[in-house]
Enzyme design. Sequence first.
Site, mmCIF file in Angstrom:
data_model
loop_
_atom_site.group_PDB
_atom_site.id
_atom_site.type_symbol
_atom_site.label_atom_id
_atom_site.label_comp_id
_atom_site.label_asym_id
_atom_site.label_seq_id
_atom_site.Cartn_x
_atom_site.Cartn_y
_atom_site.Cartn_z
ATOM 1 N N PHE A 1 -28.887 2.386 28.020
ATOM 2 C CA PHE A 1 -29.497 2.764 26.740
ATOM 3 C C PHE A 1 -28.450 2.820 25.638
ATOM 4 O O PHE A 1 -28.759 2.706 24.462
ATOM 5 C CB PHE A 1 -30.236 4.104 26.869
ATOM 6 C CG PHE A 1 -29.399 5.319 26.617
ATOM 7 C CD1 PHE A 1 -28.656 5.896 27.623
ATOM 8 C CD2 PHE A 1 -29.345 5.890 25.342
ATOM 9 C CE1 PHE A 1 -27.881 7.017 27.382
ATOM 10 C CE2 PHE A 1 -28.588 7.011 25.099
ATOM 11 C CZ PHE A 1 -27.840 7.573 26.123
ATOM 12 N N LYS A 2 -27.189 2.966 26.018
ATOM 13 C CA LYS A 2 -26.133 3.061 25.010
ATOM 14 C C LYS A 2 -25.941 1.747 24.248
ATOM 15 O O LYS A 2 -25.243 1.719 23.241
ATOM 16 C CB LYS A 2 -24.828 3.501 25.658
ATOM 17 C CG LYS A 2 -24.896 4.929 26.185
ATOM 18 C CD LYS A 2 -23.554 5.408 26.723
ATOM 19 C CE LYS A 2 -23.593 6.869 27.097
ATOM 20 N NZ LYS A 2 -24.329 7.114 28.361
#
Length: 431
Positions: A106-107
């Site tokens: 998700f980063k």
Amino acid sequence: MKYYSLNKKSPVINFKEATINAQAPDMGLYFPEKLPEVSNALIKNMENLPDAEIAFRVIAPYVGDCIPNLDLFDIVKETVNFPIPLKKVGNIISSLELFHGPTLAFKDVGARFMSRCLGYFLKNEERKVTVLVATSGDTGGAVANGFYDVKGVNVIILYPKGRVSPVQEKQLTTLGKNIIALEVDGTFDDCQQMVKQAFIDKEINEKRFLTSANSINVARWLPQQFYYFFAYKQWKEKDKQPVVCVPSGNFGNICAGLLAKVTGLPLGHFIAACNANDIVSDYLKTETLVPKTAVATLSNAMDVGNPSNFVRIIELFQKQFPALKSNLSSYSISDTETIETIKRIYTQHYYTLDPHGAVAWLALERYLGQFPDEQGFILETAHPVKFPDAVIEATGKGVEIPLSISSIMHREKETIEIMPDFENLKDYLLA
Ligand SMILES: *Cc1c(COP(=O)(O)O)cnc(C)c1O
């Protein structure tokens, strides 16, 4: 938009300076001076708008006049050019899959947005910036990928030798160009300690302009709001506000979600799902935040004993504990429960959670057990292939490596090995 330091002893600055400097001179985190309101038109029309348009409208007030609209739109469009689907898994729980980006983390969203903003700001400048980052796995890959080939920026990543998964290691070490991987013969804490020392070392800072790409940087923190808007866009029963459950380590992601909620996105209660590192659960009981030494767990991206963004959450609720508590709960989930949950959800729904998603799943179930009329979603923050050992233990099956990753698995790793000693890092940075 101006940003002030939460330590209140530094001048206010704009988005550009906050992105380049990451942290205020008084070591405080930057926080927006005036929170914008999400427009009703955006909330009503969301289903008809492309993701890039939604993201642009969300972030534009925070960027202010630092980037012209057309350029900002291009940056945002590139940032969110992969799907972020909300999948209904059980009857009452959906999974917002944040792992379809280039490094399956998700980063990716925050790293891509920040790298492009920094690249934009440095385009016409002489100065070169060094992004220095310590990683226990996921941050490094997302940052490496996001900053790859960005002019004016060098990236140096420290990671603990032998302690990141094979996929994660390839993501860190096979890009080349402006991305350098330092393989530290020590732990993640050693890496983090070395990086922290570098940021305050006078000689290094005279020679190099260092900045941070972790979620203390507003350009990485703020775009995480997008996930919550995309989830709401896909949420079918708009008359019922969804409960939102976020696997939390440094609390940057959940803080962005709470910011979206406070500024007007109609979301229900928030849950911080934690592993054995449970200082926020304790805080919600006792109103005192007592940092602890992090303990190692299967959901290692959440092994944080002193979550850096929690001060922002306290600020968001204007230091009013009752307000914070009525918006946020937290549950601590053990490794045994994590494995059991991966196994159970795989058996019941044929859906493979990664350990972080499993922690969130069980935390959300606990909450919904108390409030049976409600429904919600978890943020599934990593692809299960990044945590193969836990998934194999739980399901008895491996996870197929997605195409985007299998191609890098053949590449040669390139690293510089160093001892877990600050002087070694310093020599390298000054050389
Ligand atoms: C970084 C990370 C988290 C924690 O996010 P925070 O914003 O630090 O709370 C959770 N899951 C995964 C897979 C991560 O990489």
